[in-house]
Design an enzyme around this catalytic site. Sequence first.
Site, mmCIF file in Angstrom:
data_model
loop_
_atom_site.group_PDB
_atom_site.id
_atom_site.type_symbol
_atom_site.label_atom_id
_atom_site.label_comp_id
_atom_site.label_asym_id
_atom_site.label_seq_id
_atom_site.Cartn_x
_atom_site.Cartn_y
_atom_site.Cartn_z
ATOM 1 N N HIS A 18 69.741 -32.776 33.498
ATOM 2 C CA HIS A 18 70.029 -33.651 34.638
ATOM 3 C C HIS A 18 70.360 -35.055 34.142
ATOM 4 C CE1 HIS A 18 66.097 -35.419 34.191
ATOM 5 N NE2 HIS A 18 65.477 -34.282 34.427
ATOM 6 N N HIS A 21 68.319 -36.630 31.177
ATOM 7 C CA HIS A 21 68.666 -36.123 29.842
ATOM 8 C C HIS A 21 70.015 -36.693 29.407
ATOM 9 C CE1 HIS A 21 66.313 -32.618 31.656
ATOM 10 N NE2 HIS A 21 65.512 -33.125 30.744
ATOM 11 N N CYS A 126 45.605 -28.821 32.049
ATOM 12 C CA CYS A 126 46.714 -28.774 33.009
ATOM 13 C C CYS A 126 47.845 -27.990 32.367
ATOM 14 C CB CYS A 126 47.187 -30.185 33.380
ATOM 15 S SG CYS A 126 48.728 -30.125 34.335
ATOM 16 N N CYS A 129 51.241 -29.981 32.057
ATOM 17 C CA CYS A 129 51.327 -30.940 30.941
ATOM 18 C C CYS A 129 51.044 -30.277 29.609
ATOM 19 C CB CYS A 129 50.313 -32.061 31.100
ATOM 20 S SG CYS A 129 50.458 -32.973 32.621
ATOM 21 N N CYS A 143 45.207 -33.717 38.019
ATOM 22 C CA CYS A 143 46.074 -34.183 36.926
ATOM 23 C C CYS A 143 46.920 -35.344 37.446
ATOM 24 C CB CYS A 143 46.974 -33.023 36.479
ATOM 25 S SG CYS A 143 48.462 -33.602 35.651
ATOM 26 N N HIS A 146 50.772 -34.166 37.735
ATOM 27 C CA HIS A 146 51.191 -33.094 38.643
ATOM 28 C C HIS A 146 50.418 -33.045 39.954
ATOM 29 C CE1 HIS A 146 52.742 -31.794 34.714
ATOM 30 N NE2 HIS A 146 53.711 -31.279 35.433
ATOM 31 N N LYS A 296 61.752 -40.952 42.867
ATOM 32 C CA LYS A 296 61.748 -40.130 41.661
ATOM 33 C C LYS A 296 62.670 -38.917 41.867
ATOM 34 C CE LYS A 296 58.533 -38.499 38.326
ATOM 35 N NZ LYS A 296 57.258 -38.126 37.874
ATOM 36 N N LYS A 299 63.148 -31.682 41.832
ATOM 37 C CA LYS A 299 63.765 -30.486 42.397
ATOM 38 C C LYS A 299 63.389 -30.341 43.857
ATOM 39 C CE LYS A 299 64.588 -26.714 39.216
ATOM 40 N NZ LYS A 299 63.930 -25.594 38.569
#
Length: 662
Positions: A18, A21, A126, A129, A143, A146, A296, A299
């Site tokens: 995405h 990257h 987690c 992670c 966590c 997440h 942020k 998805k």
Amino acid sequence: MTAFYLTTPIYYVNALPHLGHAYTTIVADSLVRFQRLMGKDSLFITGTDEHGDKIVQAAEKAGSSPQKLADDVSAAFRSLWPRLDVAPAGFVRTTDESHKAVVRAFLQKVHDAGDIYFGEYSGHYCYGCERFYTEKELENGLCPQHLTKPELISERNYFFRMSRYQDWLKQHILEKPDFIRPERYRTEVLALLDSGVLDDLCISRPKSRLTWGIELPFDPQYVCYVWFDALLAYISALGGPESPDFRRYWPQSEHLVAKDILKPHAVFWPTMLKAADLPLFRHLNVHGYWLVRDTKMSKSLGNVIAPLAMADTFGNDVFRYFLLREMHFGNDASFSEEALTARLNADLANDLGNLFSRVLSMTAKFCRSAVPEPGPDEDLERALKKVAEESVSNFKNLFSRLRFSAALESLWELVRALNKYVDAAAPWNLAKNNDGERLGTVLHTLLRYMYIVAVHLWPVMPRKAEVMLEQLGLPVGPEGPSSGILDREDLFAVPLMPGSAVASFSNLFPRRDSEAEASMPGWSVTEEAGGGKNNSGAACPSADRVDAGDPAPGGAIEFSDFQKLELRVGTVTACEAHPNADKLLRVMVDLGESSVRQIIAGIAEFFVPENIVGKQVVVVANLAPRKLRGLESRGMILAVRKDEGLELLSVTAPVVPGSRVS
Ligand code: ME8
């Protein structure tokens, strides 16, 4: 030749590439191209991180196997880079046998040195992670990344004695102020090291729980923790610690990551290298996050930006320029198509594109597209030289410190100064007054500095810079300008030969106006509201429509209505057929402004484009911009019907471009 070695993160294969990257990898590519122009033997590597729970879970979800998922997603990353003009020297997959061998040798070495021990551990694990959290690190028992409840796991595992290196690491960071940069991330790591005792790092997973990993060389019942595996890709990409490439490049190595993986790079990695008695990297360069309209990317929110879609819409080079210009390295930045369009229209179309367009069309008109002989410099040239020297010196300094946005801003000081120089030197007046020597100086000066701009832009916009250089009659191959060119004392001694040919027309960055485009579906050039042909006397179709609020043809208007019209005389500097419409011409008109105007006029059936160039025309200058068959029109050229043809309205003696008709 000094070496320069840069790495991007080795991306997980649990998701397709995405914007984030693409950003890191485009930065790496631009920086390596820049260092090459600074005379360094530069390369960067990237790759995919394919082991661990995360990948197993993603494969299960996709109804695939970890190997198949890794093959597919890794291929997607690998094939993306050339399409974005990104050219890594190597692409590591952590499932490559050569990489696994480096990891095993490294584990064995650290184990033999006594820095890996076997012990019992229970903690909050987690899966997202892939790490244990201490009580203290959890937020309301969840966590912090997440926001899921970690599982309490108790098992026997192998540990890396990371705690042992806490004081040494702190000392190293204190002694090397730019080891972690920008400063805010250095401060963050120092605060972390100061906040308590560094835990040892659990570096194994029992095969009873996970088999998708690299087996520990000293215990086949365990596989390696994914971070202890992936970080070593930076070394396996060079062929391992014994290879000649490692000896050559590693001492000059730098890493590029976003803030999400600061701790593994700033704490795990240097301590791992220290334990294995390997030299440290030189810099850890940390950037912020791309947000999408301040949110942020995720998805679940459906706002993940696919880089290829953006590059296809705007072109690779515009996309690359935007990413480097818009994000202040280290801080977060917000992505939106509007912001991209604004940068394209302002920086690229208006400033840079117009500079090329107006200078090349004037060289065509006044010098038959041959580089003129320069005469002596005057005050204007001396002032420009000062701006240029400062601009490129700042550019180099800032770019090498990863301050890409400020570096480009600095280069734009030169671009804008060049546009102002055109206005101040007014080549059209010099031509009119037959001052050939001065005209030669002005155009030669402009062409020289345009070359300097193009060379500096090559790292960021390689393909467009190549077009610019070709237009200036100084083409380069795909390898770009010669290595070391930016570091040369005689950078300003541009090899422009008087008499050599330059392009007669340039349209590097067509403007985009998505709103105007959307608001004009099916707009037709030939049909006016009443049917037949326009005989209002206007040569630009943008005036052909008769809106409900318009006065009827022949109806009286108030003087104040007339005053609203801004009619100006302009000089046509270039003209060509519209690429998507037979009846339209794309006319570039100099109205004495800092940039040449593009006007789309429905006069193609009456004029040969070349015959209009150099003519003075009357333009409605304050007409709202409109998009005509994909190109923006900023004004209307006036004309009058004559028999079956059309005559352009003009003046009987030349006037200064931009003169107001009153
Ligand atoms: O962390 N803005 O891989 P990953 C800017 N496999 N950059 C972003 C971004 C965003 N919103 N989102 C991701 C991993 N990135 C590990 C790395 S290295 C030995 C192992 C970029 O696929 C940025 O470079 O989650 C970030 O650090 C990286 O993608 C994380 O990639």
